[in-house]
Design an enzyme around this catalytic site. Structure first.
Site, PDB file in Angstrom:
ATOM      1  N   LYS A  35      20.578  26.742 -36.196  1.00  0.00           N
ATOM      2  CA  LYS A  35      21.244  28.015 -36.466  1.00  0.00           C
ATOM      3  C   LYS A  35      21.830  28.614 -35.192  1.00  0.00           C
ATOM      4  CE  LYS A  35      17.587  29.930 -38.229  1.00  0.00           C
ATOM      5  NZ  LYS A  35      16.690  28.758 -38.162  1.00  0.00           N
ATOM      6  N   THR A  36      21.009  28.632 -34.166  1.00  0.00           N
ATOM      7  CA  THR A  36      21.483  29.230 -32.921  1.00  0.00           C
ATOM      8  C   THR A  36      22.619  28.382 -32.340  1.00  0.00           C
ATOM      9  OG1 THR A  36      19.303  30.172 -32.565  1.00  0.00           O
ATOM     10  CG2 THR A  36      20.742  30.049 -30.657  1.00  0.00           C
ATOM     11  N   ASP A 221      22.083  36.703 -34.649  1.00  0.00           N
ATOM     12  CA  ASP A 221      21.023  35.690 -34.747  1.00  0.00           C
ATOM     13  C   ASP A 221      19.722  36.367 -35.197  1.00  0.00           C
ATOM     14  OD1 ASP A 221      19.816  33.236 -34.613  1.00  0.00           O
ATOM     15  OD2 ASP A 221      19.881  33.030 -32.437  1.00  0.00           O
ATOM     16  N   GLU A 222      18.801  35.609 -35.768  1.00  0.00           N
ATOM     17  CA  GLU A 222      17.487  36.133 -36.185  1.00  0.00           C
ATOM     18  C   GLU A 222      17.632  37.363 -37.091  1.00  0.00           C
ATOM     19  OE1 GLU A 222      14.734  34.574 -35.289  1.00  0.00           O
ATOM     20  OE2 GLU A 222      15.136  33.528 -33.406  1.00  0.00           O
ATOM     21  N   GLN A 252      10.811  33.126 -41.230  1.00  0.00           N
ATOM     22  CA  GLN A 252      10.444  33.482 -39.863  1.00  0.00           C
ATOM     23  C   GLN A 252      10.498  34.979 -39.620  1.00  0.00           C
ATOM     24  OE1 GLN A 252      11.649  30.756 -36.566  1.00  0.00           O
ATOM     25  NE2 GLN A 252      12.974  29.872 -38.118  1.00  0.00           N
ATOM     26  N   ARG A 603       7.657  25.580 -33.110  1.00  0.00           N
ATOM     27  CA  ARG A 603       8.128  25.627 -31.723  1.00  0.00           C
ATOM     28  C   ARG A 603       7.960  24.264 -31.068  1.00  0.00           C
ATOM     29  NH1 ARG A 603      11.498  28.557 -32.540  1.00  0.00           N
ATOM     30  NH2 ARG A 603      10.731  28.404 -34.644  1.00  0.00           N
TER      31      ARG A 603
END
Ligand SMILES: Nc1ncnc2c1ncn2[C@@H]1O[C@H](COP(=O)(O)OP(=O)(O)OP(=O)(O)O)[C@@H](O)[C@H]1O
Ligand SMILES: [Mg+2]
Length: 721
Positions: A35-36, A221-222, A252, A603
């Site tokens: 995504k990033t 983002d996020e 998330q 992660r």
């Protein structure tokens, strides 16, 4: 025009997202699916293909660290300086807007950003003025209330006072007075940054129009962790005009406790029905095993938007689970594993230790220190949150803006110069009574000759110092100014003379601040001092001194969002710790904890190690936790248990460097070792957990069914089982 560097490193779905024509776009996808990456490449695409200038893009990220990393990536890709891009957190962008349009926003030109520590002080002061009892209404709770309202976009005036609800009445009374005080002193807290810039859009349509023409694209983002006011802010800015690219993962969302609204994802789809939805399902970060574990854990949550991740990468190693005796043993095991990892030729910075609660870091840090492994802590005791740094910044803030009451309170008597609680009380009273700042109150009292003795000299000195620093400001650069503030105020000597090891560290931190000043660069036309002060407040917690040294990364699970590491430790996977005890009763919070577990597991790129301690001393109490449900939710064939009962190093209490493990100690003489099952005639069966002292004084800690007991080895009738 060569677009291959932008397009080639992407899969089909990612390409679709990156090149989508100018409409709203929602990328909804699991962890590690790029995504990033899509966001960064889309910015490059917009600039290169659609000819959007760098100044026409607004990109919002969750942390300043993430913003910096993305800025670097895009600068590299496009060969840009990175300046001109509006790239940052919601807070830093709102701050930039308010600085530029302070007048329209109804703020003084030199308004100050109030961080959470200063905010709490101010709240306490307001409560004193209102004579509201702090023991009955804890200031932290008030702070929580005020911030919660601001996150929802509510000022005191928006909230209905209900005489039947005493709690709300009291909170509102404080909130109202707090708002007044902030306005009077030109102080802006974090929530206020957003709230006020949102109001700015609504109040000044011409200004809004200007930015809507300027920004040709907004990227976020996020997104799953935006709160109500942030969403409203975006919505107004985008209006009917500016296309948005929104990137997020409902699994998330981990900031619900701080006002984030996972529902904003659905809301976005309703508010912008023409938004195109792209899903990414291939994960490029983790091994099959790690991904399988993450998918299995998150599957236990209800009401997900639903997505499954896959990878064509290797199975990778099994997840290691280590059952430690206690937190010391856990920390030693982690440090040992990192040493071995580094011996294998890996970098320390590729390893991260993640934990649920900040308080866990101390023991981990100590183990790393003992083994001489350099590390950095993100979050927790953060550089700009440290007392000595805040003191130094307090002086600079006053140089910059005399009416900064929070700074005044902080440093007027630090180091001590005879201005005690009584004099300070007089100053406060005058300031509140006359609606002036503490600085002005001090000047008036001195002029009127109302101050006597040491307080008078002290205050004169203090005012003289700030004025003289301000007078020299133009000739000195930021570094020299800081140096002079630290020396001239006596702050350096003050901290150097403190007791214990802290003194050294504090002086080093002050030195580090001076070097941070030397490295600080700003664009032309911006006042470096004011910019630095604002950055320090906004940045608190993310940047740290030894940026360049290869060091292990320590952070809470919350601050690990968006990051990735080849080796990840999840420390303290225990019921009551993770999931946190506060979430055990509430299904909603339990689901948020589970999302946090999902964030933690995902992660890891290559190796994941989970550790738990059978007994743990935390917050000064000994606890016996069961293994976390999140570990039990991981399929058994993904996990390998590591049990080192025979080789484990003893807890730090008794261990001396290079001492043989269990040879010739009273415990060994008694034929015992840690982890040994024993029987006691009175307490029944138990396990030896810990050992301290020497000779006749040796004590062992045994975990019996009804709790742990310390027993003097020489007298305890323990029988090996
Ligand atoms: N098409 C691709 N080919 C190779 N590697 C990729 C591709 N897409 C992403 N990656 C890599 O996969 C990793 C995860 O990407 P990224 O951080 O963008 O994922 P994300 O969806 O933002 O994750 P998170 O939800 O944790 O924020 C990164 O190392 C990234 O460089
Ligand atoms: Mg990401």
């Amino acid at each position: 025009m060569d677009v291959s560097p932008i397009i080639d490193p992407l899969n089909e779905a990612q390409r679709e997202a990156v090149t989508a024509q100018n409409a709203h776009l929602l990328v909804l996808a699991g962890a590690g699916s790029g995504k990033t990456r899509v966001l960064v490449h889309r910015m490059a695409w917009l600039m290169q293909v659609d000819q959007v200038p760098a100044t026409g893009l607004l990109a919002v990220t969750f942390t300043n660290k993430a913003a910096r990393e993305m800025r670097n990536r895009i600068s590299e890709m496009m060969n840009l300086s990175g300046y001109g891009l509006w790239f940052g957190t919601f807070h830093s962008i709102a701050h930039r807007l308010l600085r530029a349009h302070w007048q329209d926003a109804g703020l003084p030109e030199n308004f100050q950003v109030l961080d959470s520590d200063d905010q709490l002080r101010l709240i306490k002061r307001v409560m004193r003025d209102l004579q509201i009892d702090e023991t009955r209404w804890p200031p932290k709770q008030v702070q929580w209330f005020i911030n919660g309202q601001k996150d929802e976009g509510l000022r005191a005036d928006h909230i209905q006072d209900n005489p039947g609800d005493h709690f709300v009445s009291v909170m509102l009374k404080i909130y109202r007075q707090y708002e007044k005080q902030c306005q009077l002193s030109g102080l802006v807290d974090f929530g206020e940054l957003l709230l006020r810039s949102h109001e700015l859009w609504l109040k000044k349509p011409a200004l809004l129009g200007h930015y809507q023409r300027r920004f040709q694209h907004i990227l976020v983002d996020e997104f799953q962790d935006t709160n109500t006011i942030q969403y409203a802010w975006l919505q107004v800015l985008a209006g009917q005009r500016v296309p948005m690219t929104i990137v997020g993962d409902d699994d998330q969302s981990i900031y619900g406790w701080r006002g984030a609204r996972i529902e904003n994802i659905q809301k976005f789809q309703q508010d912008f029905p023409d938004a195109r939805l792209v899903r990414l399902e291939q994960n490029y970060r983790s091994t099959q095993t790690i991904l399988k574990a993450a998918n299995a854990v998150i599957a236990n949550n209800q009401g997900r938007l639903g997505k499954e991740l896959w990878t064509d990468g290797p199975d990778g190693e099994l997840i290691n689970l280590y059952a430690a005796f206690n937190e010391q043993d856990e920390a030693n095991y982690i440090a040992d594993t990192i040493s071995a990892w580094v011996d294998d030729g890996n970098l320390r910075s590729e390893a991260a230790i993640l934990y649920r609660s900040n308080a866990q870091s101390r023991v981990l840090e100590e183990a790393l220190l003992r083994q001489g492994i350099p590390y950095r802590v993100y979050g927790g005791l953060r550089f700009y949150d440290r007392q000595e740094i805040r003191n130094a910044l307090g002086y600079l803030r006053l140089v910059h803006y005399r009416h900064d009451d929070a700074a005044f309170e902080r440093v007027v008597n630090t180091p001590p110069r005879g201005i005690g609680a009584k004099s300070l009380g007089e100053l406060r009273e005058l300031a509140t009574g006359q609606g002036i700042s503490l600085w002005q109150a001090a000047e008036r009292l001195l002029e009127a000759g109302a101050m006597k003795g040491r307080a008078k000299t002290g205050l004169q000195q203090f005012i003289g110092l700030i004025e003289s620093l301000a007078a020299d400001q133009d000739e000195l650069d930021l570094k020299q100014l800081t140096q002079r503030a630290i020396e001239g105020s006596g702050l350096r000597d003050h901290h150097a003379n403190e007791k214990g090891e802290k003194a050294q560290a504090r002086v080093e931190n002050l030195e580090e601040l001076v070097s941070a000043m030397a490295d600080f660069e700003v664009e032309d036309g911006i006042d470096p001092l004011s910019e630095f002060i604002a950055q320090a407040a906004l940045d608190a917690g993310e940047s740290q001194a030894d940026e360049h040294q290869d060091s292990v990364q320590l952070m809470t699970l919350h601050s690990a969002k968006g990051l990735e590491f080849p080796l990840v430790f999840l420390a303290g996977v225990e019921e009551g710790l993770f999931p946190h005890s506060m979430s055990l009763e509430e299904p909603g919070r339990m689901e948020e904890e589970r999302r946090l577990a999902y964030v933690g597991i995902t992660r890891a790129m290559k190796r994941l190690v989970m550790t738990y301690a059978e007994s743990r001393r935390l917050y000064g109490q000994e606890k016996f936790h069961a293994l976390s449900r999140f570990v039990r939710e991981v399929p058994g064939d993904c996990i390998q248990e590591v049990r080192l009962r025979n080789t484990v190093t003893r807890p730090a209490l008794t261990q001396r460097p290079n001492e043989g493990l269990f040879d010739s100690t009273p415990m060994a003489d008694a034929g015992l070792q840690l982890g040994q099952r024993v029987h006691h005639p009175k307490f029944g069966e138990g396990v030896v957990m810990n050992c301290e002292g020497s000779g006749h004084h040796t004590r062992v800690q045994v975990n019996f069914d009804d709790g742990a007991k310390w027993l003097v080895l020489a007298y305890a009738p323990l029988e090996k089982l």
